[in-house]
Motif scaffolding. Structure first.
Motif, PDB file in Angstrom:
ATOM      1  N   PHE A   7       2.010  -1.110  -9.676  1.00 24.10           N
ATOM      2  CA  PHE A   7       2.459  -1.496  -8.340  1.00 24.10           C
ATOM      3  C   PHE A   7       1.248  -1.757  -7.442  1.00 24.10           C
ATOM      4  CE2 PHE A   7       6.525   1.063  -9.198  1.00 24.10           C
ATOM      5  CZ  PHE A   7       7.158  -0.068  -9.708  1.00 24.10           C
ATOM      6  N   ASN A   8       0.508  -2.801  -7.791  1.00 26.89           N
ATOM      7  CA  ASN A   8      -0.673  -3.175  -7.018  1.00 26.89           C
ATOM      8  C   ASN A   8      -0.245  -3.705  -5.645  1.00 26.89           C
ATOM      9  OD1 ASN A   8      -2.668  -5.629  -6.260  1.00 26.89           O
ATOM     10  ND2 ASN A   8      -3.804  -4.008  -7.292  1.00 26.89           N
ATOM     11  N   PRO A   9      -0.876  -3.256  -4.565  1.00 21.24           N
ATOM     12  CA  PRO A   9      -0.470  -3.685  -3.221  1.00 21.24           C
ATOM     13  C   PRO A   9      -0.452  -5.196  -3.038  1.00 21.24           C
ATOM     14  CG  PRO A   9      -1.954  -1.820  -3.075  1.00 21.24           C
ATOM     15  CD  PRO A   9      -1.934  -2.235  -4.507  1.00 21.24           C
ATOM     16  N   LEU A  10      -1.455  -5.880  -3.566  1.00 20.79           N
ATOM     17  CA  LEU A  10      -1.504  -7.335  -3.403  1.00 20.79           C
ATOM     18  C   LEU A  10      -0.367  -8.013  -4.163  1.00 20.79           C
ATOM     19  CD1 LEU A  10      -2.930  -9.788  -2.248  1.00 20.79           C
ATOM     20  CD2 LEU A  10      -4.377  -9.840  -4.292  1.00 20.79           C
ATOM     21  N   MET A  11      -0.092  -7.538  -5.366  1.00 20.53           N
ATOM     22  CA  MET A  11       0.988  -8.120  -6.153  1.00 20.53           C
ATOM     23  C   MET A  11       2.332  -7.937  -5.446  1.00 20.53           C
ATOM     24  SD  MET A  11       1.900  -7.497 -10.176  1.00 20.53           S
ATOM     25  CE  MET A  11       2.248  -5.733  -9.970  1.00 20.53           C
ATOM     26  N   ILE A  12       2.535  -6.763  -4.882  1.00 17.11           N
ATOM     27  CA  ILE A  12       3.768  -6.506  -4.131  1.00 17.11           C
ATOM     28  C   ILE A  12       3.829  -7.399  -2.891  1.00 17.11           C
ATOM     29  CG2 ILE A  12       5.027  -4.787  -2.768  1.00 17.11           C
ATOM     30  CD1 ILE A  12       3.895  -2.652  -4.681  1.00 17.11           C
ATOM     31  N   ALA A  13       2.704  -7.530  -2.201  1.00 22.70           N
ATOM     32  CA  ALA A  13       2.658  -8.359  -0.989  1.00 22.70           C
ATOM     33  C   ALA A  13       2.975  -9.818  -1.309  1.00 22.70           C
ATOM     34  CB  ALA A  13       1.285  -8.254  -0.332  1.00 22.70           C
ATOM     35  N   ILE A  14       2.428 -10.320  -2.396  1.00 22.81           N
ATOM     36  CA  ILE A  14       2.693 -11.708  -2.795  1.00 22.81           C
ATOM     37  C   ILE A  14       4.176 -11.916  -3.049  1.00 22.81           C
ATOM     38  CG2 ILE A  14       2.339 -13.415  -4.626  1.00 22.81           C
ATOM     39  CD1 ILE A  14      -0.511 -12.339  -4.912  1.00 22.81           C
ATOM     40  N   ALA A  15       4.789 -10.980  -3.779  1.00 23.78           N
ATOM     41  CA  ALA A  15       6.219 -11.086  -4.091  1.00 23.78           C
ATOM     42  C   ALA A  15       7.063 -11.047  -2.809  1.00 23.78           C
ATOM     43  CB  ALA A  15       6.626  -9.959  -5.034  1.00 23.78           C
ATOM     44  N   LEU A  16       6.690 -10.160  -1.886  1.00 19.56           N
ATOM     45  CA  LEU A  16       7.449 -10.043  -0.632  1.00 19.56           C
ATOM     46  C   LEU A  16       7.321 -11.301   0.233  1.00 19.56           C
ATOM     47  CD1 LEU A  16       6.677  -6.341   0.379  1.00 19.56           C
ATOM     48  CD2 LEU A  16       8.847  -7.265  -0.465  1.00 19.56           C
ATOM     49  N   ILE A  43       0.839  -1.205   0.000  1.00 28.87           N
ATOM     50  CA  ILE A  43       0.000   0.000   0.000  1.00 28.87           C
ATOM     51  C   ILE A  43       0.873   1.255   0.000  1.00 28.87           C
ATOM     52  CG2 ILE A  43      -1.637   1.354   1.354  1.00 28.87           C
ATOM     53  CD1 ILE A  43      -2.873  -1.254   2.317  1.00 28.87           C
ATOM     54  N   PHE A  44       1.917   1.250   0.805  1.00 30.00           N
ATOM     55  CA  PHE A  44       2.820   2.393   0.901  1.00 30.00           C
ATOM     56  C   PHE A  44       3.479   2.689  -0.452  1.00 30.00           C
ATOM     57  CE2 PHE A  44       7.136   4.029   1.540  1.00 30.00           C
ATOM     58  CZ  PHE A  44       6.869   5.206   2.228  1.00 30.00           C
ATOM     59  N   ILE A  45       3.990   1.646  -1.095  1.00 28.93           N
ATOM     60  CA  ILE A  45       4.648   1.816  -2.395  1.00 28.93           C
ATOM     61  C   ILE A  45       3.656   2.316  -3.436  1.00 28.93           C
ATOM     62  CG2 ILE A  45       5.790   0.592  -4.294  1.00 28.93           C
ATOM     63  CD1 ILE A  45       7.053  -1.240  -2.210  1.00 28.93           C
ATOM     64  N   ASN A  46       2.451   1.753  -3.414  1.00 29.43           N
ATOM     65  CA  ASN A  46       1.429   2.151  -4.382  1.00 29.43           C
ATOM     66  C   ASN A  46       1.048   3.614  -4.228  1.00 29.43           C
ATOM     67  OD1 ASN A  46      -1.844   2.334  -4.867  1.00 29.43           O
ATOM     68  ND2 ASN A  46      -0.811   1.064  -6.389  1.00 29.43           N
ATOM     69  N   LYS A  47       0.899   4.053  -2.975  1.00 25.41           N
ATOM     70  CA  LYS A  47       0.520   5.445  -2.731  1.00 25.41           C
ATOM     71  C   LYS A  47       1.645   6.408  -3.069  1.00 25.41           C
ATOM     72  CE  LYS A  47      -2.992   4.719   0.842  1.00 25.41           C
ATOM     73  NZ  LYS A  47      -3.378   4.981   2.263  1.00 25.41           N
TER      74      LYS A  47
END
Length: 231
Positions: A34-43, A23-27
Protein backbone atom coordinates in the motif's frame (compact mmCIF):
# COMPACT_ATOMS: atom_id res chain seq x y z
CA UNK A 1 -19.54 22.89 -10.51
CA UNK A 2 -17.78 22.66 -13.86
CA UNK A 3 -15.90 25.89 -13.16
CA UNK A 4 -14.79 24.57 -9.76
CA UNK A 5 -13.35 21.28 -11.01
CA UNK A 6 -11.64 23.08 -13.89
CA UNK A 7 -9.82 25.44 -11.52
CA UNK A 8 -6.09 24.68 -10.99
CA UNK A 9 -6.54 24.79 -7.20
CA UNK A 10 -9.00 21.88 -7.37
CA UNK A 11 -6.45 19.61 -9.05
CA UNK A 12 -3.83 20.68 -6.53
CA UNK A 13 -6.11 19.95 -3.58
CA UNK A 14 -7.26 16.51 -4.74
CA UNK A 15 -3.63 15.53 -5.44
CA UNK A 16 -2.52 16.52 -1.94
CA UNK A 17 -5.58 14.98 -0.30
CA UNK A 18 -5.14 11.72 -2.23
CA UNK A 19 -1.52 11.46 -1.14
CA UNK A 20 -2.39 12.20 2.49
CA UNK A 21 -4.96 9.40 2.35
CA UNK A 22 -2.27 7.14 0.90
CA UNK A 23 0.10 7.98 3.76
CA UNK A 24 -2.66 7.34 6.30
CA UNK A 25 -3.51 3.93 4.83
CA UNK A 26 0.15 2.97 4.60
CA UNK A 27 0.82 3.88 8.23
CA UNK A 28 -2.30 2.17 9.52
CA UNK A 29 -1.84 -1.09 7.61
CA UNK A 30 1.99 -1.12 7.65
CA UNK A 31 1.78 -3.12 4.43
CA UNK A 32 4.51 -2.23 1.92
CA UNK A 33 2.21 -2.92 -1.03
CA UNK A 34 0.00 0.00 0.00
CA UNK A 35 2.48 2.59 -1.24
CA UNK A 36 1.16 6.15 -0.68
CA UNK A 37 1.90 7.25 -4.23
CA UNK A 38 0.24 4.20 -5.75
CA UNK A 39 -2.86 4.81 -3.64
CA UNK A 40 -2.84 8.51 -4.55
CA UNK A 41 -2.63 7.73 -8.27
CA UNK A 42 -5.58 5.33 -8.03
CA UNK A 43 -7.66 7.86 -6.07
CA UNK A 44 -6.93 10.74 -8.46
CA UNK A 45 -7.79 8.59 -11.48
CA UNK A 46 -11.03 7.60 -9.76
CA UNK A 47 -11.97 11.21 -9.05
CA UNK A 48 -11.21 12.27 -12.63
CA UNK A 49 -13.38 9.47 -14.01
CA UNK A 50 -16.19 10.01 -11.50
CA UNK A 51 -16.44 13.76 -12.09
CA UNK A 52 -15.59 13.49 -15.79
CA UNK A 53 -12.69 15.92 -15.48
CA UNK A 54 -10.56 16.25 -18.66
CA UNK A 55 -6.88 15.50 -18.19
CA UNK A 56 -6.02 18.97 -19.49
CA UNK A 57 -7.99 20.57 -16.64
CA UNK A 58 -6.23 18.40 -14.08
CA UNK A 59 -2.80 19.20 -15.53
CA UNK A 60 -3.42 22.92 -15.08
CA UNK A 61 -3.15 22.37 -11.33
CA UNK A 62 -1.01 19.25 -11.31
CA UNK A 63 1.78 21.13 -13.08
CA UNK A 64 2.23 23.22 -9.93
CA UNK A 65 3.32 20.06 -8.13
CA UNK A 66 5.75 19.23 -10.93
CA UNK A 67 7.58 22.47 -10.18
CA UNK A 68 8.78 20.92 -6.91
CA UNK A 69 10.34 17.82 -8.52
CA UNK A 70 13.79 19.32 -8.93
CA UNK A 71 13.95 21.02 -5.49
CA UNK A 72 12.74 17.79 -3.88
CA UNK A 73 15.57 15.90 -5.58
CA UNK A 74 18.19 18.48 -4.62
CA UNK A 75 17.15 18.46 -0.95
CA UNK A 76 18.33 14.84 -0.76
CA UNK A 77 21.85 16.28 -0.58
CA UNK A 78 21.25 17.17 3.09
CA UNK A 79 21.50 13.62 4.51
CA UNK A 80 24.34 12.98 2.05
CA UNK A 81 26.35 15.84 3.55
CA UNK A 82 25.80 14.37 6.99
CA UNK A 83 27.26 11.06 5.83
CA UNK A 84 30.06 12.37 3.63
CA UNK A 85 32.59 10.21 5.48
CA UNK A 86 30.84 7.06 4.29
CA UNK A 87 31.15 8.29 0.71
CA UNK A 88 34.85 9.05 1.08
CA UNK A 89 35.51 5.65 2.61
CA UNK A 90 33.64 3.56 0.04
CA UNK A 91 33.75 5.70 -3.10
CA UNK A 92 35.18 2.95 -5.34
CA UNK A 93 32.49 0.48 -4.35
CA UNK A 94 29.80 3.17 -4.62
CA UNK A 95 30.81 4.29 -8.11
CA UNK A 96 31.21 0.69 -9.24
CA UNK A 97 27.82 -0.29 -7.86
CA UNK A 98 26.03 2.64 -9.49
CA UNK A 99 27.73 2.03 -12.84
CA UNK A 100 26.89 -1.68 -12.75
CA UNK A 101 23.27 -0.93 -11.88
CA UNK A 102 22.88 1.63 -14.69
CA UNK A 103 24.44 -0.62 -17.32
CA UNK A 104 22.22 -3.49 -16.22
CA UNK A 105 19.10 -1.30 -16.38
CA UNK A 106 19.86 0.03 -19.86
CA UNK A 107 20.85 -3.28 -21.44
CA UNK A 108 18.05 -5.26 -19.80
CA UNK A 109 15.52 -2.88 -21.37
CA UNK A 110 17.34 -3.03 -24.70
CA UNK A 111 17.43 -6.84 -24.63
CA UNK A 112 13.77 -7.23 -23.68
CA UNK A 113 12.75 -4.69 -26.32
CA UNK A 114 14.54 -6.70 -28.98
CA UNK A 115 12.98 -9.95 -27.79
CA UNK A 116 9.45 -8.50 -27.88
CA UNK A 117 10.01 -6.44 -31.00
CA UNK A 118 9.24 -3.04 -29.49
CA UNK A 119 9.53 -0.01 -31.79
CA UNK A 120 12.50 2.32 -31.34
CA UNK A 121 10.50 5.19 -29.88
CA UNK A 122 9.06 2.93 -27.17
CA UNK A 123 12.49 1.48 -26.42
CA UNK A 124 13.90 4.99 -26.08
CA UNK A 125 11.01 5.88 -23.78
CA UNK A 126 11.79 3.00 -21.40
CA UNK A 127 15.56 3.47 -21.21
CA UNK A 128 15.35 6.26 -18.54
CA UNK A 129 12.95 4.25 -16.31
CA UNK A 130 15.37 4.06 -13.36
CA UNK A 131 16.43 7.71 -13.14
CA UNK A 132 14.64 10.64 -11.55
CA UNK A 133 11.78 12.25 -13.50
CA UNK A 134 13.34 15.60 -14.57
CA UNK A 135 16.38 13.85 -16.02
CA UNK A 136 14.29 11.05 -17.49
CA UNK A 137 12.01 13.40 -19.40
CA UNK A 138 14.92 15.35 -20.88
CA UNK A 139 16.80 12.18 -21.84
CA UNK A 140 13.68 10.73 -23.44
CA UNK A 141 13.33 13.86 -25.58
CA UNK A 142 16.97 13.72 -26.64
CA UNK A 143 17.00 10.07 -27.77
CA UNK A 144 13.63 10.09 -29.51
CA UNK A 145 11.37 8.71 -26.80
CA UNK A 146 7.83 9.59 -25.74
CA UNK A 147 8.01 11.66 -22.51
CA UNK A 148 4.55 10.62 -21.26
CA UNK A 149 5.52 6.94 -21.56
CA UNK A 150 8.82 7.68 -19.84
CA UNK A 151 7.06 9.33 -16.89
CA UNK A 152 4.75 6.32 -16.50
CA UNK A 153 7.72 3.92 -16.62
CA UNK A 154 9.63 5.98 -14.04
CA UNK A 155 6.66 6.06 -11.66
CA UNK A 156 6.02 2.31 -11.99
CA UNK A 157 9.71 1.54 -11.46
CA UNK A 158 9.85 3.74 -8.38
CA UNK A 159 6.73 2.24 -6.83
CA UNK A 160 7.92 -1.32 -7.45
CA UNK A 161 11.26 -0.41 -5.89
CA UNK A 162 9.66 1.19 -2.85
CA UNK A 163 7.33 -1.76 -2.31
CA UNK A 164 9.75 -4.64 -2.86
CA UNK A 165 13.18 -3.15 -2.06
CA UNK A 166 13.37 -4.31 1.54
CA UNK A 167 12.17 -7.81 0.66
CA UNK A 168 14.69 -8.16 -2.19
CA UNK A 169 17.55 -6.93 0.00
CA UNK A 170 16.59 -9.48 2.65
CA UNK A 171 16.39 -12.34 0.14
CA UNK A 172 19.78 -11.40 -1.34
CA UNK A 173 21.32 -11.20 2.12
CA UNK A 174 22.44 -7.57 1.75
CA UNK A 175 22.97 -6.07 5.20
CA UNK A 176 25.48 -3.26 4.62
CA UNK A 177 23.76 0.11 4.97
CA UNK A 178 25.71 1.77 2.16
CA UNK A 179 25.04 -1.10 -0.22
CA UNK A 180 21.32 -0.98 0.57
CA UNK A 181 21.12 2.73 -0.18
CA UNK A 182 23.11 2.54 -3.40
CA UNK A 183 21.03 -0.39 -4.66
CA UNK A 184 17.72 1.34 -3.98
CA UNK A 185 18.72 4.76 -5.33
CA UNK A 186 20.26 3.35 -8.50
CA UNK A 187 17.30 1.16 -9.37
CA UNK A 188 14.32 3.12 -8.04
CA UNK A 189 15.37 6.81 -7.94
CA UNK A 190 13.53 9.24 -5.61
CA UNK A 191 10.47 7.06 -4.96
CA UNK A 192 12.69 4.20 -3.85
CA UNK A 193 14.68 6.62 -1.74
CA UNK A 194 11.60 7.27 0.38
CA UNK A 195 11.90 3.65 1.43
CA UNK A 196 15.66 3.94 1.93
CA UNK A 197 15.09 6.88 4.29
CA UNK A 198 12.74 4.69 6.33
CA UNK A 199 15.51 2.09 6.66
CA UNK A 200 17.96 4.60 8.10
CA UNK A 201 19.82 7.87 7.58
CA UNK A 202 22.85 6.22 5.95
CA UNK A 203 20.65 4.24 3.57
CA UNK A 204 18.76 7.41 2.67
CA UNK A 205 21.93 9.43 2.14
CA UNK A 206 23.52 6.81 -0.09
CA UNK A 207 20.30 6.39 -2.04
CA UNK A 208 20.15 10.15 -2.57
CA UNK A 209 23.72 10.11 -3.84
CA UNK A 210 22.92 7.23 -6.18
CA UNK A 211 20.06 9.20 -7.77
CA UNK A 212 22.41 11.86 -9.11
CA UNK A 213 25.17 9.47 -10.10
CA UNK A 214 22.77 7.05 -11.78
CA UNK A 215 21.18 9.88 -13.73
CA UNK A 216 24.57 11.06 -14.99
CA UNK A 217 25.78 7.57 -15.95
CA UNK A 218 22.49 6.68 -17.65
CA UNK A 219 22.41 9.92 -19.66
CA UNK A 220 25.98 9.38 -20.88
CA UNK A 221 25.44 5.69 -21.69
CA UNK A 222 22.09 6.23 -23.42
CA UNK A 223 23.41 9.15 -25.48
CA UNK A 224 26.40 7.11 -26.68
CA UNK A 225 24.26 4.06 -27.51
CA UNK A 226 21.74 6.24 -29.32
CA UNK A 227 24.55 7.87 -31.28
CA UNK A 228 25.79 4.51 -32.57
CA UNK A 229 22.28 3.48 -33.57
CA UNK A 230 21.44 0.91 -30.91
CA UNK A 231 18.03 2.56 -30.42
Amino acid sequence: MKDIVAAPIFALLISILAYEIGIFINKKTKIAFFNPLMIAIALVIGVLLLLDIPLEDYKSGGDFISLFLTPATVILAVPLYRNINSLKKDYIAILGGVAAGCVTAVFSIWGLAKVFGLPKDLLASLIPKSITTPLGIELSNQIGGIPSVTVAAIIITGIVGAVFAQWILRVCGITDKTAKGIAIGTSAHALGTTKAVELGETEGAMSGLAIGLAGLVTVIAATILSGIGMF
